[in-house]
Design a protein around this motif. Sequence first.
Motif, PDB file in Angstrom:
ATOM      1  N   GLY A 272      -5.557   4.293   5.109  1.00  0.00           N
ATOM      2  CA  GLY A 272      -4.131   4.135   5.389  1.00  0.00           C
ATOM      3  C   GLY A 272      -3.733   2.671   5.358  1.00  0.00           C
ATOM      4  O   GLY A 272      -2.778   2.286   4.679  1.00  0.00           O
ATOM      5  N   HIS A 273      -4.507   1.839   6.046  1.00  0.00           N
ATOM      6  CA  HIS A 273      -4.213   0.402   6.053  1.00  0.00           C
ATOM      7  C   HIS A 273      -4.293  -0.184   4.644  1.00  0.00           C
ATOM      8  O   HIS A 273      -3.439  -0.960   4.245  1.00  0.00           O
ATOM      9  CB  HIS A 273      -5.201  -0.335   6.959  1.00  0.00           C
ATOM     10  CG  HIS A 273      -4.912  -0.171   8.413  1.00  0.00           C
ATOM     11  ND1 HIS A 273      -3.756  -0.628   8.994  1.00  0.00           N
ATOM     12  CD2 HIS A 273      -5.608   0.428   9.413  1.00  0.00           C
ATOM     13  CE1 HIS A 273      -3.753  -0.342  10.279  1.00  0.00           C
ATOM     14  NE2 HIS A 273      -4.877   0.307  10.572  1.00  0.00           N
TER      15      HIS A 273
ATOM     16  N   GLY B 296      -1.381   0.153   2.555  1.00  0.00           N
ATOM     17  CA  GLY B 296      -0.163  -0.482   3.033  1.00  0.00           C
ATOM     18  C   GLY B 296       0.668   0.367   3.965  1.00  0.00           C
ATOM     19  O   GLY B 296       1.886   0.210   4.035  1.00  0.00           O
ATOM     20  N   ALA B 297       0.024   1.292   4.688  1.00  0.00           N
ATOM     21  CA  ALA B 297       0.774   2.121   5.627  1.00  0.00           C
ATOM     22  C   ALA B 297       1.097   1.319   6.886  1.00  0.00           C
ATOM     23  O   ALA B 297       0.303   0.504   7.328  1.00  0.00           O
ATOM     24  CB  ALA B 297      -0.040   3.354   5.997  1.00  0.00           C
ATOM     25  N   THR B 298       2.293   1.562   7.446  1.00  0.00           N
ATOM     26  CA  THR B 298       2.645   0.935   8.709  1.00  0.00           C
ATOM     27  C   THR B 298       1.944   1.682   9.841  1.00  0.00           C
ATOM     28  O   THR B 298       1.412   2.776   9.634  1.00  0.00           O
ATOM     29  CB  THR B 298       4.161   1.013   8.951  1.00  0.00           C
ATOM     30  OG1 THR B 298       4.529   2.394   8.961  1.00  0.00           O
ATOM     31  CG2 THR B 298       4.931   0.310   7.851  1.00  0.00           C
TER      32      THR B 298
ATOM     33  N   GLN C  83       3.293   5.134  10.179  1.00  0.00           N
ATOM     34  CA  GLN C  83       2.840   6.031   9.101  1.00  0.00           C
ATOM     35  C   GLN C  83       1.409   6.481   9.372  1.00  0.00           C
ATOM     36  O   GLN C  83       1.070   7.642   9.162  1.00  0.00           O
ATOM     37  CB  GLN C  83       2.934   5.325   7.745  1.00  0.00           C
ATOM     38  CG  GLN C  83       4.355   5.254   7.209  1.00  0.00           C
ATOM     39  CD  GLN C  83       4.445   4.460   5.919  1.00  0.00           C
ATOM     40  OE1 GLN C  83       3.772   3.449   5.753  1.00  0.00           O
ATOM     41  NE2 GLN C  83       5.267   4.919   5.011  1.00  0.00           N
TER      42      GLN C  83
END
Lengths: 287, 420
Positions: free
Chosen positions: A197-198, A201-203, A206
Amino acid sequence: MEKIINIGKYIEIAINFLEEHLSFLWNAIDNLITWTVDSMNSLFLNIPFWLFMLIVAAIGYWAKSGKTAFNKSGIKKASGITLFIFIGLVLIYLMGYWKEAIETTTLVLVSTFIALLLGIPIGILSAKSSLANAIIRPVLDFMQTMPAFVYLIPAIFFFSVGNSPGVIATVIFSLPPAVRLTSLGIKNVAGEVVEAGHAYGATENQILFKIQLPLAMPTILAGVNQVILLALSMVVIASMVGARGLGSIVYQGIQQNNIAKGFESGLGIVILAIILDRITQAFGNKK
Amino acid sequence: MTENRNVKIKVEKLSLIFGKNKESALNLLNQGCSKAEILEKTKCTVGVDRASFEIYEGEVFVIMGLSGSGKSTLLRCINRLHKPTCGHIYINNEDITTKTNKELLEIRRTEMSMVFQNFGLLPHRTIWENAAFGLEIKNEKTGVRHEKAIEALHTVGLDGYENQYPKSLSGGMQQRVGLARAIANNPEVLLMDEAFSALDPLIKSDMQDELLDIQNKLHKTIVFITHDLDEAIKLGDRIAIMKDGVIEQLGTAEEIITSPASEYVQAFVEKVDRKTIITAGTLMFQKPVTLLIEKDGPEGALRKMKTESLEVLPVVDKNKKFVGFVWMNDVIHAAKQKHLDLVSVVKTDVPSIHKNYTVEEMLPLISEVRTPLAVVDETNGRLLGVVTQPSLIIESTRFDNEDEISELKEQAKEYFKWKK
């Protein structure tokens, strides 16, 4: 023995202070809970018994069979739970405790709802922040080991007698597993999935809603199941502060030394417990 | 060749230290203390130790090392999952070590995608939803997401699996989904962290081929982490070997194998099948003594052979284009016959090879024709050098296979006998 430290006194002072200065808050909470419980009760009691039973049975059947609801294997899987719901609810009805059973169910559902409303966000917080976790854990230990009866005293103090103190005491007692299992579920999500996820580019939000919560769901649902069962186990204690339902019948049975009354209402609680447990477990196991 | 390629990622004196006492650990590091000393003095672990390198656009750059060598940490610095303690990383000449978190999200969403060792797929989502994950994070519309995900799945050869769930797929196929997820985002850089290490050997080899195929189509810049030298050699245009956070050596597979920079690298390299890696370019004698077909006659040829004490010499034309070989016996014969040139004695039906021929490819040639092998330029046919049979055989005796070695020795004996 002589009392040297007087912790109880300070707690009493603190509770008195809260009662005096935040009475508008307690009144508001009291009114909200009383209104919710009363309107749910009247709603449920206005549904004819047979229809209510059918609805519960349908929920049970659907929870257990899931995607296979309309074929043979679904029937095979879910026939047990469905049959139990029919027999159990008919038994409660015929024993003459239908109204009390509904009151108990309402109490459990409202308490569970509040416990989850508080417990899941707190669980998320404690999973995400080690500082929060360090504070929350001992508080949870305290809540779980403190005898449940003790909660009744301030609950009466703030809300007088009735359903509200019962609900509040039940919420305090049943909150810990919601927090613990939410936290555990999130912490157990594989590090690599979160890292993915990171990396894409997930916040943080998210990651929480698209990865952590969905993957923690089975554990969280196990927590929901535990909350419901703890809430049910509180109904007898809650009846001591005026909560209505099967618990109060048990309490009457104790006071009147009435074996028949005590056993029947106790049996009613067991039936409700099994139905609620099996349905929530079935939801939890679906994934 | 490499000078005119664009630098995609540039890493400059990058260090990463884990622990609380970073400042003093960094000081010790700059004073030349070892990783163990720093750990003892400051309780800090050195993840990456002053790494500097450049990665060119469109190349497969392999970072290789054993576990704990800092290779994965280094990779995670490139997309800033780890924050470097000091040093700089430039991507397209932009320093990403100074970017804000928000800018970093944008970089991760658009410029680079990552593939993980254990796939990192979401078990509650279907294959296409997994492949579309990066696009979903970018808030693309569902229609676009589906279309791009399906296309990426097609690229990795997973047509028809869109609506299944990851757990119903084998490991190799799950990693294809991981690859599709990375490609669907259409990034310029792919970061692959031990991407194939969790797969069994046959599947692994398939996936390596698949990756090379995909790379031929898409020309991404790939940074590939592995602990497997064979994999590094197969995939990597260039390889960086890491130990204790330090890049011990950086070069092509052949450079690393032929001249390992340290004992650590040497230990790695020993197990490699050199046959498939060492090329004619490395083995050949450069600028050999040659005879000019238009100019040199038998007498001149004999004189050169005597001074060089060689029995065979390559013959070229005035453009330095390779013509063939002449042998001393034939030249003596021609001299007796009073020939004025070498045209009648030069053997032209000999094999010539290119620089990138491997030992494995050269061996069959020497067993047929007992000549040195002429290495010629691919484009203009000019003679670059000569691979002699003894040097090939010496190279070959490093092989593990005893039979092969004795067979080659026999051939060598015959070769020398025949020369006399």
